[in-house]
Design a protein around this motif. Structure first.
Motif, short mmCIF file in Angstrom:
data_model
loop_
_atom_site.label_atom_id
_atom_site.label_comp_id
_atom_site.label_asym_id
_atom_site.label_seq_id
_atom_site.Cartn_x
_atom_site.Cartn_y
_atom_site.Cartn_z
N TYR A 70 0.85 -1.20 0.00
CA TYR A 70 0.00 0.00 0.00
C TYR A 70 0.88 1.24 0.00
CZ TYR A 70 -4.06 2.90 0.86
OH TYR A 70 -5.04 3.84 0.74
N TYR A 71 1.62 1.46 1.06
CA TYR A 71 2.60 2.53 1.11
C TYR A 71 3.98 1.93 1.30
CZ TYR A 71 -1.11 6.01 1.56
OH TYR A 71 -2.19 6.80 1.33
N LYS A 72 4.96 2.51 0.67
CA LYS A 72 6.33 2.01 0.78
C LYS A 72 6.76 2.03 2.25
CE LYS A 72 10.94 2.51 -1.19
NZ LYS A 72 11.81 3.26 -2.14
N GLY A 73 7.34 0.90 2.69
CA GLY A 73 7.80 0.81 4.07
C GLY A 73 6.73 0.37 5.05
N HIS A 74 5.57 -0.04 4.55
CA HIS A 74 4.49 -0.48 5.43
C HIS A 74 4.89 -1.77 6.15
CE1 HIS A 74 0.57 -1.48 6.96
NE2 HIS A 74 0.55 -2.61 6.29
N ILE A 75 4.52 -1.86 7.42
CA ILE A 75 4.75 -3.06 8.22
C ILE A 75 3.40 -3.73 8.50
CG2 ILE A 75 5.67 -3.96 10.39
CD1 ILE A 75 7.47 -1.52 10.55
N HIS A 76 3.35 -5.05 8.35
CA HIS A 76 2.11 -5.79 8.55
C HIS A 76 1.70 -5.75 10.02
CE1 HIS A 76 -0.33 -9.70 7.88
NE2 HIS A 76 -0.98 -8.68 7.34
N THR A 77 0.50 -5.26 10.28
CA THR A 77 0.02 -5.04 11.64
C THR A 77 -0.76 -6.23 12.20
OG1 THR A 77 -1.96 -3.98 10.74
CG2 THR A 77 -0.12 -2.54 11.31
N ALA A 78 -0.77 -7.34 11.48
CA ALA A 78 -1.64 -8.45 11.84
C ALA A 78 -0.97 -9.77 11.47
CB ALA A 78 -2.96 -8.31 11.09
N ILE A 79 -1.72 -10.85 11.68
CA ILE A 79 -1.44 -12.10 10.98
C ILE A 79 -2.60 -12.34 10.03
CG2 ILE A 79 0.04 -13.17 12.72
CD1 ILE A 79 -2.42 -14.74 13.72
N ASP A 80 -2.31 -12.89 8.87
CA ASP A 80 -3.34 -13.31 7.92
C ASP A 80 -3.57 -14.79 8.12
OD1 ASP A 80 -3.46 -10.75 6.88
OD2 ASP A 80 -2.12 -11.18 5.21
N ILE A 81 -4.83 -15.18 8.34
CA ILE A 81 -5.14 -16.57 8.65
C ILE A 81 -6.37 -17.06 7.92
CG2 ILE A 81 -4.06 -16.50 10.94
CD1 ILE A 81 -6.84 -16.15 12.15
N ASN A 82 -6.47 -18.37 7.81
CA ASN A 82 -7.64 -19.07 7.31
C ASN A 82 -7.87 -20.29 8.19
OD1 ASN A 82 -8.90 -17.78 5.08
ND2 ASN A 82 -7.17 -18.33 3.76
N PRO A 83 -9.09 -20.84 8.19
CA PRO A 83 -9.28 -22.10 8.91
C PRO A 83 -8.52 -23.21 8.22
CG PRO A 83 -11.26 -21.49 7.70
CD PRO A 83 -10.33 -20.33 7.60
N ALA A 84 -7.93 -24.11 8.99
CA ALA A 84 -7.17 -25.22 8.41
C ALA A 84 -8.10 -26.17 7.65
CB ALA A 84 -6.42 -25.97 9.50
N GLN A 85 -9.29 -26.36 8.17
CA GLN A 85 -10.28 -27.23 7.53
C GLN A 85 -11.63 -26.52 7.51
OE1 GLN A 85 -9.88 -30.81 9.98
NE2 GLN A 85 -8.64 -31.76 8.38
N PRO A 86 -11.88 -25.69 6.49
CA PRO A 86 -13.14 -24.93 6.43
C PRO A 86 -14.35 -25.86 6.46
CG PRO A 86 -11.58 -24.21 4.74
CD PRO A 86 -11.01 -25.45 5.33
N LYS A 87 -15.36 -25.46 7.19
CA LYS A 87 -16.57 -26.27 7.30
C LYS A 87 -17.57 -25.98 6.18
CE LYS A 87 -16.51 -27.24 12.25
NZ LYS A 87 -16.61 -28.70 12.08
N SER A 88 -17.35 -24.86 5.48
CA SER A 88 -18.24 -24.51 4.37
C SER A 88 -17.50 -23.57 3.43
CB SER A 88 -19.51 -23.83 4.90
OG SER A 88 -19.20 -22.61 5.52
N ARG A 89 -18.10 -23.33 2.26
CA ARG A 89 -17.49 -22.42 1.28
C ARG A 89 -17.51 -20.99 1.78
NH1 ARG A 89 -18.99 -19.25 -3.16
NH2 ARG A 89 -21.18 -19.56 -2.63
N LEU A 90 -18.58 -20.64 2.47
CA LEU A 90 -18.70 -19.30 3.06
C LEU A 90 -18.24 -19.39 4.51
CD1 LEU A 90 -22.16 -18.18 1.61
CD2 LEU A 90 -19.87 -17.87 0.65
N ILE A 91 -17.12 -18.76 4.80
CA ILE A 91 -16.47 -18.92 6.11
C ILE A 91 -16.84 -17.76 7.05
CG2 ILE A 91 -14.26 -19.07 7.30
CD1 ILE A 91 -13.12 -20.22 4.66
N PRO A 92 -17.58 -18.06 8.13
CA PRO A 92 -17.90 -16.99 9.08
C PRO A 92 -16.72 -16.64 9.96
CG PRO A 92 -18.85 -19.07 9.80
CD PRO A 92 -18.21 -19.33 8.47
N VAL A 93 -16.71 -15.38 10.42
CA VAL A 93 -15.71 -14.89 11.36
C VAL A 93 -16.42 -14.58 12.66
CG1 VAL A 93 -14.05 -13.06 11.85
CG2 VAL A 93 -14.29 -13.93 9.51
N LEU A 94 -15.95 -15.15 13.75
CA LEU A 94 -16.57 -14.98 15.05
C LEU A 94 -15.72 -14.09 15.95
CD1 LEU A 94 -17.43 -17.92 13.88
CD2 LEU A 94 -18.23 -18.34 16.19
N ALA A 95 -16.39 -13.42 16.88
CA ALA A 95 -15.65 -12.64 17.88
C ALA A 95 -14.80 -13.57 18.72
CB ALA A 95 -16.62 -11.87 18.76
#
Length: 208
Positions: A70-95
């Motif tokens: 996005y901007y030069k020198g940007h540092i990733h503020t998070a981890i990017d994740i997915n479920p290891a074994q999705p239960k459905s094609r549409l993946i919900p995100v829970l609190a």
């Protein structure tokens, strides 16, 4: 008027966006409301047979990565994740724990939900969930670990926007005084650690 001038200057490369000159345009999306419950039981943000097992997620990108996406020198503020074994094609995100929705911002291909949490010692912190296709909650809504906040993009939906959005960008925040803009702006490691926890360390310490 000041915000418009800063945006125009940023577009034409006359001003480098910083938290100090960009956060005002995101403040209207923030609701200062207190959580009703203490966040004393933490879970991973995807449905699985065991939401406390780190084996139920796969990490795509780590916290603190340097990138120029996005901007030069940007540092990733998070981890990017997915479920290891999705239960459905549409993946919900829970609190991840009890809290209150305090911000819903950005556009269709970048929707973000931020949850404010109250800890046992009376302090507050925030979890931020980014790259959401559909949002199911409202600002000011009290939530817990069973609440579906939103869902992720599918691969096909992600391709429609020419990006790689079919994962969860998960931030664990110490504070939210930037109203969200710190997620994409350039900062150094000192500024990063001032506002963000390393999610992998947080998960290891709090989800057992």
């Amino acid at each position: 008027m000041k915000i418009i001038i800063l945006l125009l200057c940023s577009m034409f490369g006359l001003v480098t966006p910083t938290i100090e000159n960009d956060r005002d345009r995101w403040k209207p999306y923030y609701l200062d409301v207190a959580p009703n419950k203490v966040a004393d039981n933490w879970f991973l943000p995807f449905e699985s047979n065991n939401r406390k097992s780190v084996k139920s997620i796969k990490i795509i990108s780590i916290f603190g990565d340097h990138r120029d996406s996005y901007y030069k020198g940007h540092i990733h503020t998070a981890i990017d994740i997915n479920p290891a074994q999705p239960k459905s094609r549409l993946i919900p995100v829970l609190a991840m724990a009890a809290g209150v929705v305090c911000s819903i911002h950005l556009g269709e291909n970048q929707k973000t939900v931020v949850v404010k949490h109250k800890l046992k010692n009376g302090s507050t912190m925030f979890t931020s969930y980014k790259h959401l296709k559909e949002v199911y909650v409202k600002n000011g809504q009290q939530v817990d670990e069973k609440t579906k906040l939103a869902r992720l993009f599918t691969s096909a939906e992600s391709k429609k926007y020419g990006g790689d959005y079919h994962h969860l960008h998960l931030e664990i925040r110490k504070k939210f005084d930037d109203y969200g803009c710190g997620s994409w702006l350039t900062m150094n490691n000192t500024q990063l650690n001032e506002r963000f926890y390393n999610p992998q360390n947080f998960i290891k310490a709090n989800i057992k």
